[in-house]
Design a protein around this motif. Sequence first.
Motif, PDB file in Angstrom:
ATOM      1  N   UNK A   1      51.527  35.128  34.657  1.00 36.79           N
ATOM      2  CA  UNK A   1      50.525  35.905  33.930  1.00 36.79           C
ATOM      3  C   UNK A   1      49.171  35.237  34.081  1.00 36.79           C
ATOM      4  N   UNK A   2      48.458  35.615  35.103  1.00 35.02           N
ATOM      5  CA  UNK A   2      47.151  35.017  35.349  1.00 35.02           C
ATOM      6  C   UNK A   2      46.148  36.090  35.746  1.00 35.02           C
ATOM      7  N   UNK A   3      44.971  36.003  35.149  1.00 34.54           N
ATOM      8  CA  UNK A   3      43.866  36.880  35.528  1.00 34.54           C
ATOM      9  C   UNK A   3      42.765  36.068  36.208  1.00 34.54           C
ATOM     10  N   UNK A   4      43.111  34.884  36.668  1.00 39.61           N
ATOM     11  CA  UNK A   4      42.121  33.975  37.246  1.00 39.61           C
ATOM     12  C   UNK A   4      42.106  34.126  38.762  1.00 39.61           C
ATOM     13  N   UNK A   5      41.461  35.173  39.243  1.00 40.96           N
ATOM     14  CA  UNK A   5      41.335  35.400  40.676  1.00 40.96           C
ATOM     15  C   UNK A   5      39.884  35.209  41.090  1.00 40.96           C
TER      16      UNK A   5
END
Length: 384
Positions: A32-36
């Motif tokens: 669960x990562x939104x760090x793009x």
Amino acid sequence: MTGLRCGKVALSGGIMLIALSLTAGTSLAQTCSCCTASPQLSFTTGTPQIGGGGCGTTKDSGGAILRRLDCGGLYFGGAGVGVPLPAVVPDLGQSILNITACSASTGALTLGATTPADSGSNRNCSAGGVSNPEYPGKNGCLFGPPLPIPNASSPATSSCVVNRVAQNATGSGNCTNGSSSVNLPLLSDIYLTGDLVSNVPGIQPCPVCLNGTCNGGPRSGLPCTPADSASLGAAYPTSHDCPPPPTLFIGSLSIPFSLSTGPQTKTSVDLPAQQFVFCGYCATQVTGTFQNPPRPCTSDANCSAASGFPTCRQRTGGAFGQAARTITETGSPAGVCLGDGAAHNATEVSVFCVPPSFNATADAAGDLPGPGAVALPGQTRFLP
């Protein structure tokens, strides 16, 4: 000896549990990562649920429910409002925010404004100061499609509202559950239009886009693309391709708009000049004429007797046609990880104050100044 063995087993089990916990935490951070590279967060309004009363309440001083507030409904004014409520909020209105900081370990997000270069359009960005070719001289990203407010009780006082972003959006959120809180001050441009399209049944305060053609307004007869659904009622579909007549513009209301996926509540107070005051503005003591430009207040002490506007009050006490003590709107986050890039259901809400427009007709119909409230059901989505 036996006790020692038990102690070793307990210690070993504890280490195993810690290891499992760390593994689970690492797995969550990885999945669960939104760090793009250049992430964004999008919210698009969904179908209003008018009549369900499922997104909030107004209550009296004893805590009894006076009114249940609809999801997708806009409410405004005090106890004397003369416009049938709620106004239906357009669906398909998209707003995009930049994710300016992101924690891979916790999912915490810092949110900031997008320009048309970031979002692709002045109709879904979230920055102030953006030029709008549809509305020359009225700057700020457009927030949602044109909003019709028909008044069947007095069709001539029906209005069309065009919302613009007054200041760059700021906020925070979390990727793991889709929660968010966004400060998005608006300028609401009011056009006192009445019924613009007499040959179509019902009241159309905003021009409508029917069969790909504008009906009403300065672009009547020219091509358009609907920005919302015709199923919302006779006043739809609207489109910024079909702006209202600029000659019917009566002013812009500064709205301290703050959207949240959590609950928002406002409680009224009893002041010397008036009971059930949610949104006070400085006014004259006898006639209740409001200071221009409007000056918000919470008590008479915030107002100046020397200026001639010594009294803190709203037009009529209460909210949305009743002597309400509290207004509550209840939002809901997506409740799931947004990192998959899919659209997830969420509801964003706001309870706010609406200043006077200083147009006698509009202020009498809307009972302004007074409180406002809205719940926006829709879908939130991570844009990698």
